[in-house]
Scaffold this motif. Structure first.
Motif, PDB file in Angstrom:
ATOM      1  N   PRO A  93     -17.406   3.358 -38.129  1.00  0.00           N
ATOM      2  CA  PRO A  93     -18.628   4.059 -38.218  1.00  0.00           C
ATOM      3  C   PRO A  93     -18.045   4.424 -39.923  1.00  0.00           C
ATOM      4  N   ALA A  94     -18.578   4.744 -41.120  1.00  0.00           N
ATOM      5  CA  ALA A  94     -17.801   5.043 -42.066  1.00  0.00           C
ATOM      6  C   ALA A  94     -17.442   6.094 -42.122  1.00  0.00           C
ATOM      7  N   VAL A  95     -17.139   7.639 -42.508  1.00  0.00           N
ATOM      8  CA  VAL A  95     -16.586   8.892 -43.469  1.00  0.00           C
ATOM      9  C   VAL A  95     -17.949   9.251 -44.096  1.00  0.00           C
ATOM     10  N   THR A  96     -18.281  10.329 -43.950  1.00  0.00           N
ATOM     11  CA  THR A  96     -19.029   9.830 -45.096  1.00  0.00           C
ATOM     12  C   THR A  96     -19.237  11.535 -44.938  1.00  0.00           C
ATOM     13  N   VAL A  97     -20.257  12.102 -46.206  1.00  0.00           N
ATOM     14  CA  VAL A  97     -20.707  13.909 -46.744  1.00  0.00           C
ATOM     15  C   VAL A  97     -21.877  13.422 -46.570  1.00  0.00           C
ATOM     16  N   ARG A 117     -11.797   8.236 -51.811  1.00  0.00           N
ATOM     17  CA  ARG A 117     -13.384   8.276 -51.826  1.00  0.00           C
ATOM     18  C   ARG A 117     -14.319   8.621 -50.869  1.00  0.00           C
ATOM     19  N   LEU A 118     -15.661   9.058 -50.892  1.00  0.00           N
ATOM     20  CA  LEU A 118     -16.939   9.274 -49.628  1.00  0.00           C
ATOM     21  C   LEU A 118     -18.386   8.871 -49.978  1.00  0.00           C
ATOM     22  N   PRO A 119     -18.293   8.191 -49.244  1.00  0.00           N
ATOM     23  CA  PRO A 119     -20.518   7.633 -49.571  1.00  0.00           C
ATOM     24  C   PRO A 119     -21.329   8.505 -49.315  1.00  0.00           C
ATOM     25  N   VAL A 120     -22.043   8.976 -49.825  1.00  0.00           N
ATOM     26  CA  VAL A 120     -22.414  10.376 -49.901  1.00  0.00           C
ATOM     27  C   VAL A 120     -23.949   9.836 -49.620  1.00  0.00           C
ATOM     28  N   VAL A 121     -24.242  10.463 -48.578  1.00  0.00           N
ATOM     29  CA  VAL A 121     -25.287   9.981 -47.670  1.00  0.00           C
ATOM     30  C   VAL A 121     -27.112  11.172 -46.810  1.00  0.00           C
TER      31      VAL A 121
END
Length: 214
Positions: A93-97, A117-121
């Motif tokens: 799974p993606a590492v997100t913030v 970089r982090l996807p923001v969810v």
């Protein structure tokens, strides 16, 4: 101590470049080159983040081009060398913030997971933007005068009301000068000033004894 008023939503890129599971290897490379990014979120459905393809996920294609014996710890990485679609290449799974996370929290996630970089969810995993290392550094562009005003208002007025302390800021480095009879306030002031987003360092010159804040 004043709480940080900056969150990921304040500095992130709201218009994020993303791909679907079926994006091809070459398409991914072209998008990274065109938009000058090191990673792309992988989406499915109406925008739920299911993974991330980074430059590190793409490099095995080159690193394992030659047919040489593999070491046991290379098997997982080498398996991506044959990937041609995003779903084969992505880390999941993606590492997100989340957008309401503090900048410190985002920085700790990046450091711990070794990502740039982090996807923001949001709360259901839908993409709202992307935050990068350079985004987190934007707070250090705050003018010295703005930092000084916030320190006087949010730190000195709260922790040391009635105490005549001089505050100056140069290149993000804060210096507090003047008499302070309650020495128990020294570590509190230092921590509170450091908590202000954009402060580079804190110097204390109290009661005539110059020192750098620990």
């Amino acid at each position: 101590m004043p709480a940080s008023r900056y969150t990921v939503s304040d500095v992130m890129t709201h218009t994020a470049i993303a791909i679907g599971r079926e994006a091809s290897y070459k398409e991914i490379v072209e998008l990274m080159h065109e938009w000058k990014v090191s990673a792309l979120p992988v989406l499915e459905g109406e925008g739920r983040v299911v993974g991330v393809v980074s430059e590190a996920d793409l490099l095995p294609k080159e690193a394992f081009r030659r047919e040489e014996p593999l070491l046991p710890d290379q098997l997982e990485e080498a398996s991506k060398a044959g990937g041609v679609l995003a779903e084969d290449l992505m880390s999941s799974p993606a590492v997100t913030v989340h957008p309401d996370a503090t900048l410190a929290e985002a920085a700790r996630i990046m450091a711990r997971m070794r990502v740039k970089r982090l996807p923001v969810v949001n709360e259901v995993g839908m993409l709202e933007g992307v935050v990068s290392r350079s985004d987190l550094l934007k707070v250090f562009l705050r003018p010295d005068g703005e930092l000084e005003e916030e320190i006087r208002r949010a730190v000195l007025a709260e922790l040391a009301p009635g105490v005549s302390l001089d505050c100056s800021v140069q290149d993000g480095v804060v210096t507090l000068r003047g008499p302070l009879h309650d020495r128990a306030l020294v570590p509190l002031l230092a921590r509170a000033v450091r908590a202000i987003e954009g402060v580079v360092d804190v110097r204390l010159e109290l009661d005539g004894a110059a020192s750098a804040a620990a």
